[in-house]
Design a protein around this motif. Sequence first.
Motif, PDB file in Angstrom:
ATOM      1  N   LYS A  13       8.313   4.945   5.757  1.00  0.00           N
ATOM      2  CA  LYS A  13       7.923   5.038   7.175  1.00  0.00           C
ATOM      3  C   LYS A  13       6.790   4.199   7.281  1.00  0.00           C
ATOM      4  O   LYS A  13       6.678   3.412   8.705  1.00  0.00           O
ATOM      5  CB  LYS A  13       7.393   6.431   7.436  1.00  0.00           C
ATOM      6  N   LYS A  14       5.727   3.908   6.490  1.00  0.00           N
ATOM      7  CA  LYS A  14       4.682   3.118   6.902  1.00  0.00           C
ATOM      8  C   LYS A  14       5.267   1.442   6.888  1.00  0.00           C
ATOM      9  O   LYS A  14       5.053   0.869   7.802  1.00  0.00           O
ATOM     10  CB  LYS A  14       3.822   2.854   5.694  1.00  0.00           C
ATOM     11  N   ILE A  15       6.046   1.188   6.172  1.00  0.00           N
ATOM     12  CA  ILE A  15       6.879  -0.441   6.403  1.00  0.00           C
ATOM     13  C   ILE A  15       7.534  -0.294   7.475  1.00  0.00           C
ATOM     14  O   ILE A  15       7.742  -1.313   8.160  1.00  0.00           O
ATOM     15  CB  ILE A  15       7.603  -0.231   4.845  1.00  0.00           C
ATOM     16  N   GLU A  16       8.399   0.681   8.034  1.00  0.00           N
ATOM     17  CA  GLU A  16       9.099   0.516   9.173  1.00  0.00           C
ATOM     18  C   GLU A  16       8.097   0.512  10.354  1.00  0.00           C
ATOM     19  O   GLU A  16       8.387  -0.201  11.102  1.00  0.00           O
ATOM     20  CB  GLU A  16       9.947   1.903   9.187  1.00  0.00           C
ATOM     21  N   ASP A  17       6.876   1.222  10.439  1.00  0.00           N
ATOM     22  CA  ASP A  17       6.002   1.120  11.458  1.00  0.00           C
ATOM     23  C   ASP A  17       5.323  -0.508  11.462  1.00  0.00           C
ATOM     24  O   ASP A  17       5.457  -1.050  12.569  1.00  0.00           O
ATOM     25  CB  ASP A  17       4.860   1.805  11.402  1.00  0.00           C
ATOM     26  N   LYS A  18       5.203  -0.959  10.262  1.00  0.00           N
ATOM     27  CA  LYS A  18       4.637  -2.331  10.349  1.00  0.00           C
ATOM     28  C   LYS A  18       5.686  -3.497  10.725  1.00  0.00           C
ATOM     29  O   LYS A  18       5.309  -4.300  11.414  1.00  0.00           O
ATOM     30  CB  LYS A  18       4.112  -2.652   8.875  1.00  0.00           C
ATOM     31  N   ILE A  19       6.964  -3.188  10.335  1.00  0.00           N
ATOM     32  CA  ILE A  19       8.085  -3.896  10.783  1.00  0.00           C
ATOM     33  C   ILE A  19       8.025  -3.925  12.262  1.00  0.00           C
ATOM     34  O   ILE A  19       8.237  -4.991  13.024  1.00  0.00           O
ATOM     35  CB  ILE A  19       9.457  -3.597  10.121  1.00  0.00           C
ATOM     36  N   GLY A  20       8.036  -2.809  12.929  1.00  0.00           N
ATOM     37  CA  GLY A  20       8.002  -2.628  14.478  1.00  0.00           C
ATOM     38  C   GLY A  20       6.823  -3.674  15.095  1.00  0.00           C
ATOM     39  O   GLY A  20       7.138  -4.336  15.903  1.00  0.00           O
ATOM     40  N   LEU A  21       5.665  -3.315  14.515  1.00  0.00           N
ATOM     41  CA  LEU A  21       4.664  -3.923  14.833  1.00  0.00           C
ATOM     42  C   LEU A  21       4.615  -5.450  14.637  1.00  0.00           C
ATOM     43  O   LEU A  21       4.306  -6.352  15.589  1.00  0.00           O
ATOM     44  CB  LEU A  21       3.237  -3.578  14.168  1.00  0.00           C
ATOM     45  N   LEU A  22       5.280  -6.032  13.851  1.00  0.00           N
ATOM     46  CA  LEU A  22       5.423  -7.404  13.406  1.00  0.00           C
ATOM     47  C   LEU A  22       6.574  -7.976  14.313  1.00  0.00           C
ATOM     48  O   LEU A  22       6.377  -8.971  14.894  1.00  0.00           O
ATOM     49  CB  LEU A  22       5.853  -7.680  11.930  1.00  0.00           C
TER      50      LEU A  22
END
Length: 85
Positions: A13-22
Amino acid sequence: MNAKLKKVLSDMKKIEDKIGLLQEKWEELNRQKTELENLEIIGLIRGAKISTENLNDVITAYRSKSGVPFSSEKQEENKNENEEI
């Protein structure tokens, strides 16, 4: 639920959120890049003193690599200076 599975799901979930921000950042940077390129193109055209009427001719000539089909004001100035000598 298994503690290890919870940890993996949390990390995902954390990585998914980071991907969205990136991805948002990437899109914004692409917009900025396009805007800066457009400003540079406009500056080059204005600097070359190419009229809007002749711009299509310049682009067409560039694409065909046959040279510019008309004299720009700067070329005319240089031609006049050479004739005076």
